[in-house]
Structure formats: C-alpha cells, structure tokens
Design a protein around this motif. Structure first.
Motif, short mmCIF file in Angstrom:
data_model
loop_
_atom_site.label_atom_id
_atom_site.label_comp_id
_atom_site.label_asym_id
_atom_site.label_seq_id
_atom_site.Cartn_x
_atom_site.Cartn_y
_atom_site.Cartn_z
N ARG A 10 0.79 -1.22 0.00
CA ARG A 10 0.00 0.00 0.00
C ARG A 10 0.83 1.28 0.00
N ASP A 26 2.03 4.38 -1.53
CA ASP A 26 1.37 5.13 -2.61
C ASP A 26 2.36 5.70 -3.62
N GLU A 46 4.16 6.10 6.78
CA GLU A 46 2.90 6.32 6.06
C GLU A 46 2.93 5.63 4.70
N PHE A 47 1.75 5.38 4.15
CA PHE A 47 1.68 4.83 2.79
C PHE A 47 2.23 5.85 1.79
N LYS A 48 1.98 7.13 2.09
CA LYS A 48 2.46 8.18 1.20
C LYS A 48 3.79 8.71 1.74
N ARG A 49 4.87 8.47 1.01
CA ARG A 49 6.19 8.90 1.44
C ARG A 49 6.51 10.27 0.85
#
Lengths: 161, 161
Positions: free
Chosen positions: A7, A9, B132-135
C-alpha cells in the motif's frame, strides 16, 4: 510480508515541475513495468550491482528496508539474499530527477553481492583511451569473496547469452 | 571523432564461462540496442546519473575516454557536456558479470552533472521502513550547483512524463 507493503502510494505523474522539483514519489516504469536500480555499498561506496524493480519490488523495498528486485531472467519478484543469505539492508533510497531510476545504499554481510562470488558484479575493467581495437578486460578483484557453489548449490545461473 | 572510434571490437557471446569469467569484451545490448550505464563521481564516489549507451556510444566512450550516451528521449547519440560544457572524463570503465551493464567513474568540472542543476541526478531520498503509505521525498542537496537556464538556455527538457 504483510499486506501493508503493497500500500505504499505512488503519485500520478502530472508535470515536469512535480516530477523534478516536487516531493511526491511518482516513479516511472518502462514498457515492461520496470525501473532501473543501482545498488552501492554503504560501507565502501562501490557499485555492487545494477538491477531492476517492478512496482511491487519497489513498494516492498520501501516498506521493509530490504532490497527487492524483479528478476528479468526468472520473471519473478526477487528478495535479494533469500537464497544466499546476503540480504541487502537499505540505508538510503534515492530517486533521480525524472524518477525513472533508483539508487540504493545498502549494508550486506561480508559486503558480498555478486552471484559469481565477487564482492561487486563490476569486477572487471575495460581499458579506455588510445589502444588496440580489441580491449582485454582486467580483473579488479583478485579473489572471490565466497564460493558460489556452496552458497547457491545447483540453482540455475541467471546469466543469459 | 575519427573513424577508429567505431572499430573497438566486441566479441560474440558464446558461453557463460566466457562472459562471466573471461577477459573478452562481449557486451549485451537490449531489444532497443542499449546497455545501462551507472556513472559515479571519481572524486566523491556519489552516483551522479543512470544513463544508456548504444554500441556506438560505448565504442566512443572507450576510444575517447569521454562519456557518450544514447539519449532515449531525443533518440540520438549524446556526447555528455557538448551543450553544458560538463564533459565527463572517464577515469575507469567497468562492466558487470553478465556484461549487460557498465559503470563509469568520471571527473567533471565542478562535479556537476544533473540537467536540473544539482550535482547528482539523485538529489532526493525516499524514507524507508515503517511509515505512512504516502512517502514524502526529502531533498538531500540544499542548493543547485549551476543554473540550468544559463547552461542549457531554451533547450528542451529531456524529462518525459
């Protein structure tokens, strides 16, 4: 691996400004779904190998701090070190200007990486500058770091002609 | 360049033994006729860029000791530095185990290489490990080494979305 690995992103690529000057991870995969990855030793700075990742390999590398690649010869996700024990612990992961290449700085037990048994895959140099049309490769590592037969047994050699 | 540049010999790939353990230069080009090339600074060891060479670019690099690539975005032979003046003097050229990747160690005026103006193309890192999933990408170079507008003028940006 747990499901969270998948997951991580990736942003949609929308502009040169975003890709080059932004802080969004928006990798570009080629027509085979791969991105090139150069891996250097965090200890020595030496280039150890040049491999490829698919999206899943990049996500797992980011999520686990262990290098994952996509094996083009075997066409499978490849957790480096799963066979040999030479797992690559990622100290730093960088991405380039247009986000179509990755640089890993890694720590490895014994600093050995190459399936032929050498420390680096790049164990031979090619003389440059004036000289013969036929260049003779020079071995830059005097001996193998490990015995590939002992480490890999009879696993097929990944090199393709 | 003189005609001798084109006469650097490449051996025919005949066996894994020859390719991995021999001293013959037998590079493998992909279906586009290209071989991947990682370029590091001979001074700092830093990875500067990851590019591609066709047979002619590799031959000219060997013959002249100056890095030549094949520009995939422009589809032309690319003598790095011809526009910017940032010519790459090759200190060492290495080839990997299966001879499908090249490593150049180069000297460059000012040690600057990237068309965006940074020293290395890999000026941003991606945080790895739990998170986090968003780096969020982190800039590892605090300022540009040169002004790309002054160096390249209105030449088209090579980055493709």
């Amino acid at each position: 691996m747990n499901s969270a690995d998948s997951r991580i992103d990736f942003a949609t690529r929308s502009s040169i400004e975003q890709v080059e000057e932004g802080n969004e991870l928006a990798p570009k995969f080629d027509e085979h779904g791969l991105i090139a990855c150069v891996t250097t030793s965090a200890a020595s700075g030496e280039v150890l190998m040049l491999g490829y990742m698919n999206a899943e390999a990049l996500r797992r590398t980011i999520a686990t701090s262990e290098a994952h690649y996509f094996s083009r010869s075997r066409q499978v996700l490849w957790h480096k070190g799963a066979t040999s024990g030479l797992v690559q612990k990622v100290v730093e992961l960088r991405i380039d200007d247009d986000q179509d290449a990755v640089w890993l700085r890694v720590e490895i037990p014994g600093d050995a990486s190459c399936h032929v048994g050498y420390r680096s895959c790049f164990y031979r140099s090619v003389p440059v500058g004036p000289g013969e049309f036929k260049r003779v490769l020079k071995f830059e590592e005097s001996e193998k770091t490990f015995d590939p037969l002992k480490v890999y047994g009879d696993a097929p050699n990944p090199t393709q002609l």
